[in-house]
Design a protein around this motif. Structure first.
Motif, mmCIF file in Angstrom:
data_model
loop_
_atom_site.group_PDB
_atom_site.id
_atom_site.type_symbol
_atom_site.label_atom_id
_atom_site.label_comp_id
_atom_site.label_asym_id
_atom_site.label_seq_id
_atom_site.Cartn_x
_atom_site.Cartn_y
_atom_site.Cartn_z
ATOM 1 N N VAL A 277 0.825 -1.210 0.000
ATOM 2 C CA VAL A 277 0.000 0.000 0.000
ATOM 3 C C VAL A 277 0.861 1.263 0.000
ATOM 4 C CG1 VAL A 277 -1.754 1.289 1.297
ATOM 5 C CG2 VAL A 277 -1.850 -1.209 1.202
ATOM 6 N N GLY A 278 0.360 2.309 -0.667
ATOM 7 C CA GLY A 278 0.972 3.632 -0.629
ATOM 8 C C GLY A 278 -0.103 4.703 -0.664
ATOM 9 N N PHE A 279 0.204 5.893 -0.117
ATOM 10 C CA PHE A 279 -0.798 6.956 0.008
ATOM 11 C C PHE A 279 -0.351 8.226 -0.696
ATOM 12 C CE2 PHE A 279 -1.893 4.126 3.430
ATOM 13 C CZ PHE A 279 -3.272 4.223 3.536
ATOM 14 N N SER A 291 -5.911 14.948 9.720
ATOM 15 C CA SER A 291 -4.579 15.552 9.617
ATOM 16 C C SER A 291 -3.481 14.627 10.125
ATOM 17 C CB SER A 291 -4.551 16.873 10.398
ATOM 18 O OG SER A 291 -4.899 16.653 11.768
ATOM 19 N N ASN A 292 -3.836 13.712 11.044
ATOM 20 C CA ASN A 292 -2.812 12.815 11.597
ATOM 21 C C ASN A 292 -2.646 11.529 10.787
ATOM 22 O OD1 ASN A 292 -5.286 11.710 12.260
ATOM 23 N ND2 ASN A 292 -4.646 11.003 14.289
ATOM 24 N N HIS A 293 -3.450 11.349 9.747
ATOM 25 C CA HIS A 293 -3.389 10.104 8.984
ATOM 26 C C HIS A 293 -2.046 9.890 8.290
ATOM 27 C CE1 HIS A 293 -4.617 7.003 5.995
ATOM 28 N NE2 HIS A 293 -5.374 6.590 6.998
ATOM 29 N N PRO A 294 -1.482 10.910 7.613
ATOM 30 C CA PRO A 294 -0.169 10.686 6.981
ATOM 31 C C PRO A 294 0.908 10.269 7.985
ATOM 32 C CG PRO A 294 -1.172 12.702 6.143
ATOM 33 C CD PRO A 294 -2.015 12.252 7.292
ATOM 34 N N ASP A 296 0.459 8.673 10.820
ATOM 35 C CA ASP A 296 0.182 7.290 11.232
ATOM 36 C C ASP A 296 0.689 6.301 10.185
ATOM 37 O OD1 ASP A 296 -0.995 8.297 13.485
ATOM 38 O OD2 ASP A 296 -3.059 8.078 12.756
ATOM 39 N N MET A 297 0.518 6.644 8.897
ATOM 40 C CA MET A 297 0.955 5.740 7.840
ATOM 41 C C MET A 297 2.477 5.665 7.758
ATOM 42 S SD MET A 297 -1.781 4.414 6.747
ATOM 43 C CE MET A 297 -2.299 4.573 8.472
ATOM 44 N N LYS A 298 3.131 6.801 7.938
ATOM 45 C CA LYS A 298 4.596 6.799 7.925
ATOM 46 C C LYS A 298 5.147 5.944 9.064
ATOM 47 C CE LYS A 298 5.525 11.263 5.726
ATOM 48 N NZ LYS A 298 6.115 12.616 5.911
ATOM 49 N N SER A 299 4.448 5.944 10.213
ATOM 50 C CA SER A 299 4.936 5.219 11.386
ATOM 51 C C SER A 299 4.965 3.711 11.176
ATOM 52 C CB SER A 299 4.079 5.565 12.611
ATOM 53 O OG SER A 299 2.759 5.057 12.459
ATOM 54 N N ILE A 300 4.159 3.213 10.223
ATOM 55 C CA ILE A 300 4.162 1.769 9.959
ATOM 56 C C ILE A 300 4.878 1.446 8.642
ATOM 57 C CG2 ILE A 300 2.046 1.365 11.280
ATOM 58 C CD1 ILE A 300 0.518 1.212 8.657
ATOM 59 N N GLY A 301 5.613 2.433 8.143
ATOM 60 C CA GLY A 301 6.445 2.186 6.975
ATOM 61 C C GLY A 301 5.758 2.262 5.636
ATOM 62 N N VAL A 302 4.570 2.868 5.579
ATOM 63 C CA VAL A 302 3.848 2.996 4.307
ATOM 64 C C VAL A 302 4.310 4.266 3.591
ATOM 65 C CG1 VAL A 302 1.585 3.297 3.234
ATOM 66 C CG2 VAL A 302 1.844 1.743 5.174
ATOM 67 N N PRO A 303 4.707 4.193 2.324
ATOM 68 C CA PRO A 303 5.157 5.391 1.606
ATOM 69 C C PRO A 303 4.030 6.398 1.409
ATOM 70 C CG PRO A 303 4.957 3.527 0.101
ATOM 71 C CD PRO A 303 4.781 2.976 1.483
ATOM 72 N N THR A 304 4.353 7.667 1.570
ATOM 73 C CA THR A 304 3.371 8.745 1.399
ATOM 74 C C THR A 304 3.949 9.802 0.470
ATOM 75 O OG1 THR A 304 4.208 9.889 3.370
ATOM 76 C CG2 THR A 304 2.353 8.389 3.676
ATOM 77 N N ILE A 305 3.099 10.310 -0.421
ATOM 78 C CA ILE A 305 3.482 11.359 -1.366
ATOM 79 C C ILE A 305 2.495 12.510 -1.199
ATOM 80 C CG2 ILE A 305 3.748 11.975 -3.799
ATOM 81 C CD1 ILE A 305 4.455 9.085 -4.384
#
Length: 342
Positions: A277-279, A291-294, A296-305
């Motif tokens: 998964v990526g966001f 606002s805290n979703h990105p 949270d995703m970074k904390s579990i290693g999910v790439p965010t752009i």
């Protein structure tokens, strides 16, 4: 004896002329609407009762062992996503399918749109699962979900993890965001008891005007379409003023706000597949994303752009291609593009 000619009152003649002119103007307006609506007929499949549409953007490449399926937000009109699907197809050299939601139709000869039963978010999730399972059995699949389509994509990933190679979530609407005043106001408006009646009156009012005038009215009412592509602009002022589509958008929106999936916060079942998964988020405020979703995703290693745009990134002239590039980056980082046959 000669028959006397009957004289009609002068006011009745004026009244007759008035209604005759109204009929002529109405006919001309409808002809104008038909001529103004762009014919982007790319629908390859349409369901029945309720209707749905699918659009395929085919590639000349030989990568026929994989497919990218794009799941829209609400409204779920497939043609809204044609431009971004085309760009993704060109960048990946793969076929891209846009799966429209139940109850939404862009191709119709019906003045009010195709009649459809009231559909809910759960209906749409089961619909997407069924189509993905039955239509693409022999292919590796990547899912691209925009807004509520991201939530649907996660559910498909959890139910068919062996077949889904990657998921790119664009501006994911997966939980209530009461920190945003805009979100709170839109939620209150959609769940207002008289919302259905207001939709009927709005459709009746807008359908009386030619498409250019509808666009001007929407702009004055705070719904500008200048930032949209020409295709998305025409869909907004024509397709989305049809009563059936307005009704489907409203019913689905209400079911989204009332859904336990949204009320209970982000579904974490898919975390076990976080490597797929990526966001993609807006760099500024997005009323539909916490606002805290990105973070949270970074904390579990999910790439965010992050993209300098708003929630309508897929239909904007200035950011649609940028969003498509971000989707390709997500699919590449998740290993999907390197896993298909060239």
């Amino acid at each position: 004896s000669r028959k006397q000619k009957k004289d009609y009152p002068l006011w009745s003649c004026f009244l007759l002329m008035f209604f005759f002119k109204i009929a002529i103007v109405f006919l001309l307006l409808q002809i104008s609407n038909c001529l103004s609506t762009m014919a982007y007929s790319k629908v390859i499949r349409r369901g029945e009762n309720p209707i749905y549409e699918m659009i395929e953007v085919a590639s000349d490449s030989t990568k026929d062992d994989a497919v990218i399926v794009l799941l829209p937000g609400n409204p779920g009109v497939a043609e809204y996503y044609y431009e971004i699907a085309l760009t993704i197809s060109q960048l990946t050299m793969m076929n891209v399918i846009v799966l429209g939601w139940l109850g939404f139709a862009s191709e119709t000869n019906n003045f009010w749109g195709e009649p459809a039963a009231a559909v809910t978010l759960e209906n749409q999730i089961q619909h997407a699962k069924r189509v993905v399972a039955e239509t693409f059995q022999a292919k590796r699949i990547a899912l691209v979900g925009h807004s509520i389509g991201a939530l649907v994509a996660f559910d498909i990933l959890c139910s068919q993890p062996m077949r889904i190679g990657a998921v790119a979530a664009i501006m994911p609407f997966v939980a209530d965001n009461f920190d945003s005043d805009i979100y709170t106001k839109k939620r209150s408006l959609a769940t207002f008891p008289g919302a259905t009646l207001l939709a009927i009156l709005l459709s009746l009012f807008l359908r009386l005007f030619p498409i250019p005038l509808r666009r001007a009215i929407m702009h004055k009412c705070g719904q500008p379409t200048d930032h949209m592509s020409s295709r998305a602009r025409d869909l907004t002022v024509d397709t989305m003023t049809r009563l059936a589509n307005l009704r489907s958008m409203l019913h689905m929106g209400i079911s989204e706000f009332k859904s336990p999936r949204i009320q209970n916060g982000p579904d974490t079942r898919w975390h076990r597949y976080a490597q797929k998964v990526g966001f993609i988020y807006a760099s500024g405020e997005d009323a539909w994303v916490r606002s805290n979703h990105p973070t949270d995703m970074k904390s579990i290693g999910v790439p965010t752009i992050f993209i300098d745009s708003n929630h309508d990134v897929c239909t904007r002239i200035d950011t649609s291609q940028l969003c498509a590039t971000a989707v390709v980056d997500i699919l590449r980082s998740r290993g999907f593009l390197s896993s298909v046959r060239v």
